[in-house]
Design an enzyme around this catalytic site. Structure first.
Site, PDB file in Angstrom:
ATOM      1  CE  LYS A   1     -11.204   1.066  10.844  1.00  0.00           C
ATOM      2  NZ  LYS A   1     -10.444   1.630   9.758  1.00  0.00           N
TER       3      LYS A   1
ATOM      4  CE  LYS B   1       7.944 -13.393 -13.986  1.00  0.00           C
ATOM      5  NZ  LYS B   1       8.669 -12.978 -15.179  1.00  0.00           N
TER       6      LYS B   1
ATOM      7  CE  LYS C   1      -9.177  -2.988  14.121  1.00  0.00           C
ATOM      8  NZ  LYS C   1      -8.209  -2.951  13.035  1.00  0.00           N
TER       9      LYS C   1
ATOM     10  CG  PHE D   1      -2.438   5.365  13.256  1.00  0.00           C
ATOM     11  CD1 PHE D   1      -1.785   5.129  14.459  1.00  0.00           C
ATOM     12  CD2 PHE D   1      -2.133   6.511  12.543  1.00  0.00           C
ATOM     13  CE1 PHE D   1      -0.853   6.029  14.950  1.00  0.00           C
ATOM     14  CE2 PHE D   1      -1.197   7.412  13.013  1.00  0.00           C
ATOM     15  CZ  PHE D   1      -0.549   7.174  14.223  1.00  0.00           C
TER      16      PHE D   1
ATOM     17  CG  ASP E   1      -6.973  -4.867   5.971  1.00  0.00           C
ATOM     18  OD1 ASP E   1      -6.499  -4.940   7.122  1.00  0.00           O
ATOM     19  OD2 ASP E   1      -7.502  -3.834   5.518  1.00  0.00           O
TER      20      ASP E   1
ATOM     21  CG  ASN F   1      -0.198  -0.097   2.502  1.00  0.00           C
ATOM     22  OD1 ASN F   1       0.566   0.795   2.839  1.00  0.00           O
ATOM     23  ND2 ASN F   1      -0.390  -1.182   3.233  1.00  0.00           N
TER      24      ASN F   1
HETATM   25  N1  CTP Z   1      -4.151  -3.257  11.784  1.00  0.00           N
HETATM   26  C1  CTP Z   1      -3.490  -4.345  12.290  1.00  0.00           C
HETATM   27  N2  CTP Z   1      -3.514  -5.529  11.623  1.00  0.00           N
HETATM   28  C2  CTP Z   1      -4.175  -5.660  10.456  1.00  0.00           C
HETATM   29  C3  CTP Z   1      -4.855  -4.546   9.920  1.00  0.00           C
HETATM   30  C4  CTP Z   1      -4.832  -3.352  10.610  1.00  0.00           C
HETATM   31  O1  CTP Z   1      -2.883  -4.233  13.352  1.00  0.00           O
HETATM   32  N3  CTP Z   1      -4.159  -6.813   9.821  1.00  0.00           N
HETATM   33  C5  CTP Z   1      -4.121  -2.004  12.537  1.00  0.00           C
HETATM   34  C6  CTP Z   1      -3.399  -0.848  11.885  1.00  0.00           C
HETATM   35  O2  CTP Z   1      -2.036  -0.822  12.262  1.00  0.00           O
HETATM   36  C7  CTP Z   1      -4.158   0.359  12.429  1.00  0.00           C
HETATM   37  C8  CTP Z   1      -5.544  -0.165  12.668  1.00  0.00           C
HETATM   38  O3  CTP Z   1      -5.439  -1.590  12.697  1.00  0.00           O
HETATM   39  O4  CTP Z   1      -3.617   0.769  13.686  1.00  0.00           O
HETATM   40  C9  CTP Z   1      -6.599   0.222  11.693  1.00  0.00           C
HETATM   41  O5  CTP Z   1      -6.206  -0.066  10.387  1.00  0.00           O
HETATM   42  P1  CTP Z   1      -7.211   0.224   9.175  1.00  0.00           P
HETATM   43  O6  CTP Z   1      -6.613  -0.313   7.919  1.00  0.00           O
HETATM   44  O7  CTP Z   1      -7.642   1.661   9.207  1.00  0.00           O
HETATM   45  O8  CTP Z   1      -8.510  -0.579   9.623  1.00  0.00           O
HETATM   46  P2  CTP Z   1      -8.996  -2.039   9.451  1.00  0.00           P
HETATM   47  O9  CTP Z   1      -9.252  -2.608  10.798  1.00  0.00           O
HETATM   48  O10 CTP Z   1      -8.089  -2.810   8.558  1.00  0.00           O
HETATM   49  O11 CTP Z   1     -10.438  -1.806   8.795  1.00  0.00           O
HETATM   50  P3  CTP Z   1     -10.859  -1.288   7.333  1.00  0.00           P
HETATM   51  O12 CTP Z   1      -9.714  -1.613   6.411  1.00  0.00           O
HETATM   52  O13 CTP Z   1     -12.106  -2.047   7.072  1.00  0.00           O
HETATM   53  O14 CTP Z   1     -11.111   0.200   7.465  1.00  0.00           O
END
Ligand code: CTP
Length: 404
Positions: A337, A289, A341, A323, A279, A210
């Site tokens: 969140k 490959k 969490k 975050f 995610d 990302n």
């Molecule tokens: N995070 C994490 N592990 C993951 C995904 C996210 O620890 N596999 C943490 C990130 O470091 C951040 C927080 O979760 O502190 C929120 O990340 P974000 O991408 O905004 O939210 P998601 O929970 O992934 O939800 P969505 O993508 O549906 O908004």
């Protein structure tokens, strides 16, 4: 409290003597550095008598070979030995030199070598203060996280009236003490931080990732270390210098980040999860490959472990900051969140817009607090945002009734 006091060449230089006195009264040790221009206004003897220390003047001039050799590294010692570099009066010339990194004398070389708190108390003619060049330099310096103690408005030595008069010495000294106390506010804490993106392999040559640059997490690491915390930074691939005093653990994938975080959780008293963790990932990465085919490439991705949620379930009395990167419904999503969490604070930021979020140097965020408050932090450099986040962390630290 150890303060290096840089005195610039302006009429207000005489007030720096009163400032040195005010700092000593508040328990600081004061090492005075005078520029050549300052020597035109006051004598080093005044400061030496007040502080009981040798006053440092220019870098190389008027010195014998031995002295030149020792003074060539002396600015490094001064930079390492002091908690704050206070410059008063900070002239327009000094602000420009600091902003652009010019290092032609002792004070400017000390500034570049200094990693502690920089506090600038400007004083100059009103028009010089208001000039676009001075204001642009101040923006740069504030963007580095330096504190600018604004000059006061009044009658100036040049006979005009307006902003430009050095702030009152007692007020400057109070501000220095306040900032240095804040600086040590995380002493005894171990901050476990994550930063940057993760990379999830699709085959031996390709990955998905990302837009995270890691800048926010690295700025937090630097700011936390400067406040006296021990900092463990678990970082995904990021092309950034490691801040001084920070322990770096490099990872690539979400799974590696999860293992690194859970493996170090015991040591942490504060956990801040600034990383943009993927995610989804490919659970079984092919050893060879993947060859191009005309029909396209269908990928079946599976969820990665949510590290923040796992820390939330095992957080004990640690303080947990997450975050939330959102493109809409910033505060509502941040609060959702926070609850889901088990966080104490969620730093909600808008991504996908110019000048904010992932790759940008600056940011504007809302701090969603477990107390129910939402604290808006206006646009600022990521370093300044980091300071505001840590201010709130310290407020939560001092508040009774932490959730666990
Ligand atoms: N995070 C994490 N592990 C993951 C995904 C996210 O620890 N596999 C943490 C990130 O470091 C951040 C927080 O979760 O502190 C929120 O990340 P974000 O991408 O905004 O939210 P998601 O929970 O992934 O939800 P969505 O993508 O549906 O908004």
């Amino acid at each position: 409290m150890r303060v290096a006091l840089g005195v610039g060449g302006g009429i207000a230089a005489y007030k720096a003597a009163e400032l040195a006195r005010a700092l000593l009264d508040r328990g600081a040790t004061v090492q005075v550095i005078m520029t050549d221009a300052a020597l035109e206004f006051v004598t080093p003897l005044t400061f030496a008598a007040l502080t009981g220390r040798k006053v440092i003047t220019s870098l190389f001039s008027n010195r014998g070979a031995d002295e030149v050799l020792s003074s060539a590294v002396e600015h490094i010692h001064v930079a390492q030995d002091n908690d704050a570099l206070l410059v008063a009066p900070a002239t327009a010339d000094l602000l420009a030199k600091f902003a652009h990194g010019l290092a032609g004398d002792f004070l400017t070389t000390t500034y570049l070598a200094f990693t502690g708190r920089v506090i600038l108390a400007p004083a100059m003619n009103t028009n010089m203060w208001l000039h676009a060049a001075t204001q642009a330099n101040l923006d740069v310096l504030r963007g580095r996280g330096h504190t600018v103690i604004e000059p006061e408005t009044g009658l100036l030595a040049c006979g005009t009236s307006g902003p430009g008069r050095l702030a009152e010495p007692g007020r400057i000294a109070d501000e220095v003490v306040r900032l240095l106390m804040a600086r040590h506010g995380l002493a005894g804490e171990t901050v476990l931080l994550t930063a940057g993106p993760t990379q999830e392999a699709l085959d031996p040559v390709r990955y998905i990732s990302n837009r995270s640059s890691g800048k926010m997490g690295y700025a937090l690491a630097e700011a936390a270390a400067l406040r006296g915390a021990r900092v463990i930074l678990v970082s995904g691939p990021a092309n950034l210098p490691v801040p001084a005093g920070v322990e770096l653990v490099r990872v690539k994938t979400a799974l590696e980040m999860r293992d690194a975080v859970m493996g170090r959780l015991e040591e942490a008293t504060i956990v801040i999860k600034a990383a943009a963790v993927a995610d989804y990932h490919l659970r079984e990465v092919p050893a060879e490959k993947t060859k191009k085919t005309a029909s396209g490439w269908m990928l079946s991705l599976e969820p990665t472990p949510d590290i923040l949620a796992e820390v939330g379930r095992n957080k004990g009395d640690r303080l947990l900051v997450g975050f939330a990167a959102e493109t809409q419904n910033l505060e509502a999503e941040g609060r959702r969140k926070l609850e889901a969490k088990n966080c104490d604070m969620v730093v909600a930021n808008l991504v996908g817009q110019e000048g904010t979020g992932f790759e940008s140097d600056s940011n504007a965020v809302t701090l969603v607090m477990r107390t129910g408050a939402n604290v808006a932090v206006p646009r600022g450099s990521k370093r300044v945002i980091a300071e505001r986040i840590l201010d709130q962390v310290m407020t939560l630290r001092q508040a009774p009734g932490r959730t666990s």
